[in-house]
Design a protein around this motif. Sequence first.
Motif, short mmCIF file in Angstrom:
data_model
loop_
_atom_site.label_atom_id
_atom_site.label_comp_id
_atom_site.label_asym_id
_atom_site.label_seq_id
_atom_site.Cartn_x
_atom_site.Cartn_y
_atom_site.Cartn_z
N GLY A 96 0.81 -1.22 0.05
CA GLY A 96 0.02 0.17 0.17
C GLY A 96 0.77 1.17 -0.15
N THR A 97 0.30 2.31 0.80
CA THR A 97 1.10 3.67 0.64
C THR A 97 2.01 3.80 1.72
N HIS A 98 1.82 2.69 2.73
CA HIS A 98 2.76 2.97 4.09
C HIS A 98 4.19 2.31 3.74
N ALA A 99 4.69 2.95 2.62
CA ALA A 99 6.05 2.32 2.27
C ALA A 99 6.90 3.60 1.85
N GLU A 100 8.06 3.29 1.27
CA GLU A 100 8.72 4.63 0.74
C GLU A 100 8.21 4.76 -0.54
N TYR A 101 7.96 3.76 -1.37
CA TYR A 101 7.30 4.13 -2.58
C TYR A 101 5.98 3.33 -2.77
N ALA A 102 5.22 4.00 -3.72
CA ALA A 102 3.73 3.45 -4.02
C ALA A 102 3.51 3.71 -5.42
N VAL A 103 2.79 2.62 -6.09
CA VAL A 103 2.40 2.69 -7.53
C VAL A 103 0.92 2.79 -7.33
N LEU A 104 0.59 3.72 -8.10
CA LEU A 104 -1.00 4.07 -8.17
C LEU A 104 -1.29 4.14 -9.67
N ASP A 105 -2.62 3.82 -10.12
CA ASP A 105 -2.93 4.27 -11.52
C ASP A 105 -2.94 5.62 -11.79
N ALA A 106 -2.70 6.08 -12.79
CA ALA A 106 -2.44 7.70 -13.07
C ALA A 106 -3.85 8.49 -13.08
N THR A 107 -4.77 7.58 -13.13
CA THR A 107 -6.01 8.01 -12.97
C THR A 107 -6.67 8.38 -11.42
N ALA A 108 -5.85 7.72 -10.69
CA ALA A 108 -6.05 7.87 -9.29
C ALA A 108 -5.47 8.94 -8.64
N VAL A 109 -4.54 9.94 -9.22
CA VAL A 109 -3.91 11.00 -8.48
C VAL A 109 -4.22 12.48 -9.17
N ALA A 110 -4.09 13.22 -8.38
CA ALA A 110 -4.27 14.60 -8.63
C ALA A 110 -3.18 15.54 -8.12
N ALA A 111 -2.85 16.67 -8.76
CA ALA A 111 -2.16 17.60 -8.27
C ALA A 111 -2.23 17.87 -6.83
N ALA A 112 -1.29 17.96 -5.91
CA ALA A 112 -1.10 18.25 -4.65
C ALA A 112 -1.65 19.86 -4.43
N PRO A 113 -2.26 20.03 -3.35
CA PRO A 113 -2.77 21.51 -2.90
C PRO A 113 -1.35 22.44 -2.71
N THR A 114 -1.30 23.37 -3.18
CA THR A 114 -0.33 24.33 -3.02
C THR A 114 -0.51 24.93 -1.62
N ALA A 115 -1.80 24.88 -1.28
CA ALA A 115 -2.08 25.59 0.13
C ALA A 115 -1.77 24.76 1.28
N ALA A 116 -1.22 23.53 1.11
CA ALA A 116 -1.03 22.64 2.15
C ALA A 116 0.10 21.77 1.93
N ASP A 117 0.77 21.54 2.99
CA ASP A 117 2.00 20.79 2.96
C ASP A 117 1.61 19.32 2.87
N ASP A 118 2.59 18.58 2.60
CA ASP A 118 2.38 16.86 2.27
C ASP A 118 1.54 16.26 3.44
N LEU A 119 1.87 16.66 4.68
CA LEU A 119 1.41 16.04 5.78
C LEU A 119 -0.06 16.18 5.78
N ALA A 120 -0.60 17.48 5.57
CA ALA A 120 -1.86 17.84 5.66
C ALA A 120 -2.67 17.05 4.19
N ALA A 121 -1.98 17.18 3.07
CA ALA A 121 -2.32 16.80 1.89
C ALA A 121 -2.70 15.36 1.85
N ALA A 122 -1.90 14.52 2.55
CA ALA A 122 -2.09 13.23 2.78
C ALA A 122 -3.21 12.90 3.53
#
Length: 298
Positions: A96-122
């Motif tokens: 899953g994503t509790h790892a150093e790397y994760a592979v997802l379908d490209a259709t499952a991702v979106a650009a992260a919010p610039t208004a939030a850091d990665d901790l909040a974005a997750a």
Amino acid sequence: MLAAVVNGFGGPERLELAEVPVPRPAAGQVRIRVVAAGLNPVDAGVRAGIFGGAGQRLGLGWDVAGQIDETGPEVTGWSRGDRVVGLHHGTVKPLGTHAEYAVLDATAVAAAPTAADDLAAASLPLAGLTAARAVEQLGLAPGASVLVTGAAGVVGGMAVQLATRAGLVVTALAGPGDEELVRSLGAAAFVPRGGAPAGPVDGVLDAAVLGGAALAPVRDGGVYVGLIPHHAPAAERGIRVEEQEVAADGELLAHLVSLVEEGALTLRVADVFPLAEVAKAHDRLATPGVRGRIILTA
């Protein structure tokens, strides 16, 4: 790479940090270098064996925020270094994503919010997609009334905000000390846990998984939306009973990111643990009254 896995069911003591090969993206997939990943109740359910998979190594983690590290064939629109969020759907999976790397379908991702850091974005993908789909399934017109149970939780809180934005009049059911929080998210009325709204509501979004008890305040012919498949109560009094089942949806996730950018959707982080302390994070998840997502950092 290191990944949190379980090879046998039980409590947090069954969690293992395993050294596994770095996954490679197939056609239509992207590999993400994980910066942060949300810890959700579903992960505790996988660890406990609720979803099956005995005899297999099971990976944990649905939410992810990080940078694209590699793209597979037939992927367009994404490049190495892009900062993204995504949902790795599935209860029985080797990684899953509790790892150093994760592979997802490209259709499952979106650009992260610039208004939030990665901790909040997750904290956004699973909770946000669940809440958004549930509000849509209510099918209520602006001005209708809805009761959101578990309104101070991560999913319930987002549901309050999204329902309010959709023009619904929200009554929030939460702990007695949560009134200020849920009203700040847009709730028009508050009912402490164990109480009932002043009058019938047109619908209920049951983030607290109260089941049949949540039908009582719904008017005849109203609607109930539950968040866990196969856990909805039997219909009564003409109430339409729906079950929401989350799915990876990069387009909807991108819309939720835009709401974060506008300040219309709040991201809440309760605690942060390094991946090496995943067992401690699961202990924290089991603590009553957690208000926000617990985040693991890779």
